[in-house]
Enzyme design. Structure first.
Site, PDB file in Angstrom:
ATOM      1  N   HIS A 106      -5.953  -0.305   0.965  1.00 30.40           N
ATOM      2  CA  HIS A 106      -5.560   0.624   2.085  1.00 30.40           C
ATOM      3  C   HIS A 106      -6.924   1.303   2.276  1.00 30.40           C
ATOM      4  CE1 HIS A 106      -1.406   0.484   0.478  1.00 30.40           C
ATOM      5  NE2 HIS A 106      -1.084   0.700   1.618  1.00 30.40           N
ATOM      6  N   ASP A 109      -7.316   4.155   0.253  1.00 28.83           N
ATOM      7  CA  ASP A 109      -7.776   4.134  -1.331  1.00 28.83           C
ATOM      8  C   ASP A 109      -9.089   3.929  -1.493  1.00 28.83           C
ATOM      9  OD1 ASP A 109      -5.071   3.217  -1.272  1.00 28.83           O
ATOM     10  OD2 ASP A 109      -5.298   0.872  -1.508  1.00 28.83           O
TER      11      ASP A 109
HETATM   12  C1  XUL Z   1       5.022   0.130   0.317  1.00 31.24           C
HETATM   13  C2  XUL Z   1       4.275  -0.924  -0.044  1.00 31.24           C
HETATM   14  C3  XUL Z   1       2.878  -1.053   0.590  1.00 31.24           C
HETATM   15  C4  XUL Z   1       2.236  -2.177   1.342  1.00 31.24           C
HETATM   16  C5  XUL Z   1       1.093  -1.839   1.959  1.00 31.24           C
HETATM   17  O1  XUL Z   1       6.252  -0.279  -0.326  1.00 31.24           O
HETATM   18  O2  XUL Z   1       4.757  -2.146  -0.246  1.00 31.24           O
HETATM   19  O3  XUL Z   1       2.135  -0.690  -0.548  1.00 31.24           O
HETATM   20  O4  XUL Z   1       2.298  -3.302   0.514  1.00 31.24           O
HETATM   21  O5  XUL Z   1       0.986  -0.874   2.691  1.00 31.24           O
END
Ligand code: XUL
Ligand code: CO
Length: 445
Positions: A106, A109
């Site tokens: 992300h 992150d």
């Molecule tokens: C949340 C989830 C996230 C997504 C990416 O439940 O799975 O981490 O994979 O935002």
């Protein structure tokens, strides 16, 4: 600053099923050919940044528990960018020693948030450049990037589905920036998990309006993808609830209906997470089969729930049977193209040592490798498919085909039923088929 954060000094090697070495693969043999393709190319395994490097074990009842010197603020003397760099050094040391092919992140992150959008964007860019260098040095590739549109308080009522267009605009800017960053890093896909795209109560929510907003947002994302020449897939990640009570991307079928309604079905596919499937009341394999039949299969977040806990516990996958059934559907559908298996999974809170991360990923990688071998063995034997084909045999006869091609009418079938014999019932043999699956899992080597 030394980059040796992990005491595991050498790369994790394949040693075979009889090895007792806890820091070796017993099933994941990356170059082993399975149906003419290497295991690594079949599985396209990825480690995620958020659970493994950003999370220190905190939960709603208590503080962090884990030894995470790259994230504790001490080694970096509280400087957020210095801390982001330490974290990245730890992450790439880990990826390299583990020998995994891909990573996922992300935007929040990898870089801290600044006082303004522009300042945050600048810090993301600096960290993306650094990640690019690490990728070039290590050969690691990016499976997907994604924007975190749920942590910042501004997203309390969602991003694209927010009642305030200012929040929509801010989120759109963030996604544009993150999509460009993903493109720069050669990302193979771009994921949108609707973190808070849902609602708590209809007392304050105009559901139809919010869905229209989400569709507009996604059309803009697709448009931007073409504008910048991003060649990967755009993926939505279904989840039925958590954090909001009603998430709009409930499951694969709901996402497919949404994409069709808004003319997005040829542009957007799905990233299926195992435990999101179980939270929505489905089996993992079911969600994959629905995605393939809809033509929107993209990628997988490989993890596991807990049969007694109804929330998103994100354990590492341990059930070879569950994963085998999923891999059967993936192989049947033709396997991954740009997608892969991302370990969106975290350690348990008491697994406090840094090197526990190795044990978790080794277990997950071995589980997926074993599932791949078992699924390939099942499909090559024809044991399931022959019996499945036999079950539908009637549809291959002239009569069966005439129904589907439209040569018959309801009235025609009505008069036929007046004289036709009672249909013969046959066994579905479910238990026998379950035993076949078990036998393949037992016998693979
Ligand atoms: C949340 C989830 C996230 C997504 C990416 O439940 O799975 O981490 O994979 O935002
Ligand atoms: Co996920």
């Amino acid at each position: 600053m030394s980059t040796e954060f992990f005491s595991t000094t050498s790369k994790i090697q394949y040693e075979g099923p009889d090895s007792d070495n806890a820091l070796a693969f017993r099933w994941y043999d990356k170059d082993r050919l399975v149906d003419g393709k290497s295991m690594a190319d079949h599985l396209r395994l990825a480690a995620c940044y958020w659970h493994s490097f950003c999370w220190d074990g905190f939960d709603i009842f208590g503080d962090g528990t884990m030894d995470r010197p790259w994230a504790d603020g001490q080694s970096s003397l509280g400087d957020p960018m210095a801390q982001a760099k330490l974290k990245m050094a730890a992450a790439f040391e880990f990826f390299d020693k583990l020998g995994i092919a891909f990573w996922c992140f992300h935007d929040r992150d990898i870089a801290p948030e600044g006082d303004s959008f522009a300042e945050t964007a600048r810090m993301v860019d600096e960290m993306v450049d650094l990640a690019g260098q690490y990728q070039a040095d290590s050969g690691l590739k990016l499976l997907w990037g994604t924007a975190n549109l749920f942590s910042n308080a501004r997203f309390q009522a969602g991003a694209a589905t927010n009642p305030d267009p200012e929040v929509f605009a801010n989120a759109a800017g963030q996604v544009a920036h993150c999509l460009e960053a993903t493109n720069k890093l050669g990302g193979q896909n771009y994921v949108l998990w609707g973190g808070r795209e849902g609602y708590e109560t209809l007392l304050n929510t105009d559901l139809g309006r919010e869905l229209d907003q989400m569709a507009r947002f996604l059309h803009m994302v697709v448009e931007h993808k073409y504008k910048i020449g991003f060649e990967g897939l755009i993926l939505l990640e279904p989840k039925p609830f958590e954090p909001t009570k009603h998430q709009y991307d409930y499951d694969v079928a709901a996402v497919h209906a949404f994409l069709q309604k808004y003319g997005l079905q040829d542009e957007i596919a799905v990233n299926i997470e195992v435990n999101h499937a179980t939270l929505s009341g489905h089996d993992f394999a079911h969600e994959i089969a629905v995605a393939f039949s809809a033509g929107i299969f993209g990628s997988v977040d490989a993890n596991a729930g807990d049969p007694r806990l109804g929330w998103d516990v994100d354990r590492f996958p341990v059930s070879v049977e569950e994963m085998t059934l999923g891999m059967v559907e993936i192989l049947r559908g033709g396997g991954f193209t740009s997608g892969g298996l991302n370990f969106d999974a975290k350690l348990r809170r008491q697994s406090t040592e840094r090197d526990d991360l190795f044990h978790a990923h080794i277990g997950g990688m071995d589980t997926m490798a074993r599932a791949l071998l078992a699924a390939s063995s099942i499909l090559n034997s024809g044991d399931l498919d022959n019996s499945r084909d036999a079950r539908y045999l009637g549809w291959t006869t002239e009569f069966g085909r005439s129904i589907l091609t439209g040569d018959t009418t309801l009235a025609g079938l009505h008069s036929r039923s007046m004289t036709a014999a009672e249909p013969v019932r046959v066994s579905g043999h479910q238990e026998a088929l379950e035993n076949i699956v078990a036998r393949h899992i037992e016998r693979i080597r």
